[in-house]
Write a protein that holds these residues in place. Structure first.
Motif, PDB file in Angstrom:
ATOM      1  N   ALA A 176      41.102  10.585  10.550  1.00 15.03           N
ATOM      2  CA  ALA A 176      41.001  11.552  11.641  1.00 15.03           C
ATOM      3  C   ALA A 176      39.537  11.837  11.975  1.00 15.03           C
ATOM      4  O   ALA A 176      38.612  11.372  11.278  1.00 15.03           O
ATOM      5  CB  ALA A 176      41.722  12.840  11.281  1.00 15.03           C
ATOM      6  N   VAL A 177      39.332  12.592  13.043  1.00 14.78           N
ATOM      7  CA  VAL A 177      38.013  13.084  13.435  1.00 14.78           C
ATOM      8  C   VAL A 177      38.128  14.558  13.789  1.00 14.78           C
ATOM      9  O   VAL A 177      39.231  15.064  14.047  1.00 14.78           O
ATOM     10  CB  VAL A 177      37.439  12.308  14.652  1.00 14.78           C
ATOM     11  N   ARG A 178      37.001  15.252  13.814  1.00 16.05           N
ATOM     12  CA  ARG A 178      36.972  16.657  14.202  1.00 16.05           C
ATOM     13  C   ARG A 178      36.627  16.725  15.693  1.00 16.05           C
ATOM     14  O   ARG A 178      35.629  16.170  16.129  1.00 16.05           O
ATOM     15  CB  ARG A 178      35.928  17.391  13.380  1.00 16.05           C
ATOM     16  N   VAL A 179      37.470  17.362  16.525  1.00 11.52           N
ATOM     17  CA  VAL A 179      37.271  17.471  17.970  1.00 11.52           C
ATOM     18  C   VAL A 179      37.029  18.928  18.340  1.00 11.52           C
ATOM     19  O   VAL A 179      37.818  19.809  17.973  1.00 11.52           O
ATOM     20  CB  VAL A 179      38.492  16.932  18.757  1.00 11.52           C
ATOM     21  N   LYS A 180      35.941  19.168  19.077  1.00 13.22           N
ATOM     22  CA  LYS A 180      35.628  20.516  19.545  1.00 13.22           C
ATOM     23  C   LYS A 180      35.706  20.542  21.064  1.00 13.22           C
ATOM     24  O   LYS A 180      34.999  19.787  21.740  1.00 13.22           O
ATOM     25  CB  LYS A 180      34.237  20.940  19.090  1.00 13.22           C
ATOM     26  N   ASN A 181      36.597  21.356  21.607  1.00 14.19           N
ATOM     27  CA  ASN A 181      36.699  21.556  23.052  1.00 14.19           C
ATOM     28  C   ASN A 181      35.577  22.504  23.460  1.00 14.19           C
ATOM     29  O   ASN A 181      35.567  23.679  23.066  1.00 14.19           O
ATOM     30  CB  ASN A 181      38.062  22.140  23.417  1.00 14.19           C
ATOM     31  N   LEU A 182      34.632  22.012  24.235  1.00 15.25           N
ATOM     32  CA  LEU A 182      33.417  22.774  24.514  1.00 15.25           C
ATOM     33  C   LEU A 182      33.595  23.858  25.578  1.00 15.25           C
ATOM     34  O   LEU A 182      32.720  24.697  25.744  1.00 15.25           O
ATOM     35  CB  LEU A 182      32.302  21.809  24.922  1.00 15.25           C
ATOM     36  N   GLU A 227      38.532  24.174  18.019  1.00 14.67           N
ATOM     37  CA  GLU A 227      38.177  23.036  17.190  1.00 14.67           C
ATOM     38  C   GLU A 227      39.390  22.620  16.377  1.00 14.67           C
ATOM     39  O   GLU A 227      40.083  23.482  15.807  1.00 14.67           O
ATOM     40  CB  GLU A 227      37.011  23.413  16.279  1.00 14.67           C
ATOM     41  N   PHE A 228      39.672  21.332  16.319  1.00 18.89           N
ATOM     42  CA  PHE A 228      40.853  20.863  15.593  1.00 18.89           C
ATOM     43  C   PHE A 228      40.639  19.433  15.150  1.00 18.89           C
ATOM     44  O   PHE A 228      39.756  18.729  15.634  1.00 18.89           O
ATOM     45  CB  PHE A 228      42.112  20.980  16.460  1.00 18.89           C
ATOM     46  N   GLU A 229      41.486  19.020  14.240  1.00 22.71           N
ATOM     47  CA  GLU A 229      41.430  17.659  13.701  1.00 22.71           C
ATOM     48  C   GLU A 229      42.457  16.804  14.415  1.00 22.71           C
ATOM     49  O   GLU A 229      43.589  17.222  14.645  1.00 22.71           O
ATOM     50  CB  GLU A 229      41.715  17.690  12.197  1.00 22.71           C
ATOM     51  N   VAL A 230      42.048  15.569  14.783  1.00 19.91           N
ATOM     52  CA  VAL A 230      42.924  14.671  15.534  1.00 19.91           C
ATOM     53  C   VAL A 230      42.939  13.298  14.861  1.00 19.91           C
ATOM     54  O   VAL A 230      41.877  12.790  14.465  1.00 19.91           O
ATOM     55  CB  VAL A 230      42.441  14.514  16.994  1.00 19.91           C
TER      56      VAL A 230
END
Length: 488
Positions: free
Chosen positions: A468-474, A479-482
C-alpha cells in the motif's frame, strides 16, 4: 576531448563573449572567445568551415577569466512565453479552435518563411515597408510572413481541383512586421485566421462575423465592450466613379483613406491630391467616408447601388443570427490591404483605448494576382495581443495556475523504483503526476500547495510492505492508506 561548458555556465560568465565553432572530427561544438566588439544581438554559432576555431585548452582558459551576463531579453518587439504566459496563450488558442470547430472549419498551417513575391504588391501598402525579408543561402528572396491570407491563397491554388468548394479553413500562426510598437502592437504576434473560399454571397461575411462574436462571448466580452464596424470597398468605388477618378487609382486611394483617424485630414487631402485627385473629389470622398448611417449612404448612392444592397443584406442577416447589437455601419472602414474587394469589417473597443482587435472582409480577386483563376473568398485575421490587453482592462483574464493531480514522493531512496512504477501507472491512466525525490517532506508540502496538487502519495517502507501507499487529499486534508492495485 572534454565537454564544452553548458549554456548555464556561459550565462554566468563575466567578460562579454564572441562565439565560434570548436572543431572536432565529426561536428562543430559551441565555443567562445572574449571580444570588445561583441553585442548580444550578434550572438551566433558559425559553422566550422567558415569560422575561426579554438582548441579546448584555449576555451577552458577563457572560461576561467570571468565575463558579464549576456543580454537575456528577446529581440525588441518579440516575446518569451514562460509557463504562466504559455498557459494564457494555450487557453486563447483553445478558444480560437473551439469557435472554428463550432462553425465546421478545418485547420490548416503554412511555413512562417515564405517567398517574398507572395507579399510584394505595388499598391503602396504600409505592410510592404515592414517586411522581415532577406536573401537565403540559395539566393532566393524570402520573408517572415507579415500576414496569413496570401499563404492561404497559395495553398488553395496548390490544392487546385483536388478539393471541393466551399473551403472553410482556419489557422493560428505567427506573423512578423517591423513596425512602430504601441500597446497591443509588437513586431511578432500570433493570428487566428478564418477564411471561406467559394461563397460569393454575403452569407460568407455573416458567418465570419458570427465567429468573432461567439469568440467574444466565450471570453466574457459583450456588445457594450466591443463593436464591429462594417462598410464596403464598393462604397469608395462608387464615389470614385461619381467623380470619374481612374480605376487604376482605386487601391492607392484605399490605402490613403485607410489612414483616416490616424493622420490629419490635411495630410489625407495632400496625399490624395498628389495622386491627381481633384479637390472636389477629395472633399466628396471624405464627406461620404464620414457617414455612420446606412440610410444616409443610401440617399447618397441610391438603393440600387451594389454596396448598399449587400450591406443591407448583411444587417438583415445580423438580426437573424442575433448579433445586430454588435455591428454598426461606418463608411470610413476600408482596411489597409489592397486585395479587399467588397464588405470589410473590424472590431474595436468602445472605450477607444486600443487599436483594432481584428479585421477582415471580402477578397474575390486575390488569386488572379498570383496568376490563378479567381475564386470568391472572404476572411479575417484576429491577433493575440490586443485581445489580451482588452481582457486585462476588463478583469476577464482567467485563473490559469499550474495544476497537477498527484505528487508521488518516496520516503526512502530504496523505494525510488517503486515510486517510479506508481507514477508511471497513474500517468497511463491519464493523471498528471509530479515525481519528486531528494527533498525534505516540508518542501514537498509547500511544492504541492504551489502547483495546486490534488493528492500527495507517500511511498514509505511500512506501507509498501503491506502493498500500500499513504495518500493525502490536499483539499480536505484527509489521509488514508490505499492498496497499490486500487490506486486510481
Amino acid at each position: 576531448m572534454s565537454a564544452v561548458p553548458s549554456l548555464r555556465h556561459l550565462l554566468l560568465l563575466r567578460p562579454r563573449l564572441r562565439f565560434f565553432a570548436l572543431s572536432t572530427s565529426s561536428s562543430p561544438f559551441l565555443s567562445y572567445a572574449p571580444s570588445h566588439h561583441f553585442s548580444p544581438s550578434s550572438l551566433r554559432v558559425l559553422s566550422s568551415s567558415s569560422s575561426p576555431t579554438l582548441t579546448q585548452e584555449e576555451a577552458d582558459e577563457v572560461v576561467g577569466k570571468g565575463s558579464s551576463l549576456i543580454d537575456v531579453n528577446p529581440p525588441r518587439g518579440t516575446r518569451d512565453f514562460p509557463p504562466d504566459d504559455m498557459r494564457l496563450r494555450n487557453w486563447l488558442f483553445q478558444n480560437f479552435r473551439e469557435v472554428s470547430r463550432i462553425l465546421s472549419f478545418e485547420e490548416v498551417d503554412f511555413p512562417v518563411l515564405e517567398s517574398e513575391a507572395l507579399f510584394i504588391r505595388k499598391a503602396g501598402e504600409e505592410i510592404t515597408q515592414q517586411l522581415y525579408n532577406f536573401e537565403d543561402k540559395g539566393g532566393r528572396r524570402v520573408v517572415l510572413r507579415p500576414e496569413i491570407t496570401p499563404s492561404l491563397a497559395r495553398l488553395v491554388i496548390k490544392q487546385g481541383k483536388s478539393v471541393s468548394l466551399p473551403l472553410k479553413w482556419f489557422t493560428i500562426g505567427q506573423c512578423w512586421r517591423y513596425e512602430r510598437m504601441t500597446r497591443g502592437r509588437r513586431r511578432e504576434h500570433y493570428q487566428w485566421n478564418m477564411d471561406i473560399f467559394g461563397v460569393s454571397k454575403v452569407r460568407g461575411e455573416a458567418e465570419l462575423i458570427q465567429a468573432i462574436v461567439l469568440l467574444f462571448e466565450r471570453l466574457g466580452i459583450n456588445s457594450s465592450d466591443v463593436g464591429i464596424r462594417v462598410s464596403s470597398r464598393k462604397v469608395l468605388q462608387a464615389v470614385l466613379q461619381m467623380y470619374a477618378i481612374p480605376e487604376n487609382l482605386f487601391t492607392q486611394v484605399c490605402v490613403i483613406v485607410d489612414k483616416l483617424g490616424k493622420i490629419t485630414r490635411e495630410e489625407i487631402e495632400k496625399e490624395l491630391l498628389s495622386l491627381g485627385v481633384s479637390i472636389q473629389a477629395v472633399n466628396g470622398i471624405i464627406e461620404v467616408l464620414s457617414l455612420k448611417s446606412l440610410s444616409k449612404l443610401e440617399e447618397v448612392l441610391g438603393s440600387e447601388e451594389e454596396a448598399v444592397s449587400e450591406l443591407k443584406k448583411l444587417f438583415s442577416l445580423a438580426e437573424s443570427y442575433g448579433y445586430a447589437d454588435w455591428i454598426c455601419f461606418d463608411a470610413s472602414v476600408v482596411r489597409g490591404l489592397a486585395y479587399y474587394t467588397g464588405i470589410v469589417f473590424e472590431a474595436f473597443d468602445r472605450e477607444g483605448k486600443l487599436r483594432a482587435i481584428c479585421g477582415g472582409g471580402r477578397y474575390d480577386r486575390l488569386l488572379s494576382t498570383f496568376g490563378s483563376e479567381d475564386i470568391p473568398a472572404c476572411g479575417f485575421g484576429f491577433g493575440d495581443a490586443v485581445i489580451v490587453e482588452l481582457l486585462k482592462d476588463k478583469g476577464l483574464l482567467p485563473d490559469l495556475a499550474h495544476r497537477v493531480d498527484d505528487i508521488v514522493f518516496p520516503l526512502d531512496e530504496v523505494l525510488d523504483g517503486t515510486a517510479s512504477r506508481i507514477a508511471s501507472s497513474l500517468r497511463k491512466k491519464g493523471r498528471s503526476v509530479d515525481l519528486v525525490e531528494d527533498k525534505r517532506l516540508k518542501w514537498v508540502f509547500k511544492h504541492a500547495e504551489r502547483i495546486g496538487a490534488s493528492r500527495l502519495i507517500l511511498v514509505g517502507n511500512s506501507e509498501w510492505e503491506r502493498g500500500a501507499v499513504r495518500v493525502k487529499n490536499l483539499s480536505t486534508r484527509e489521509e488514508f492508506e490505499v492498496k497499490i492495485d486500487e490506486l486510481v
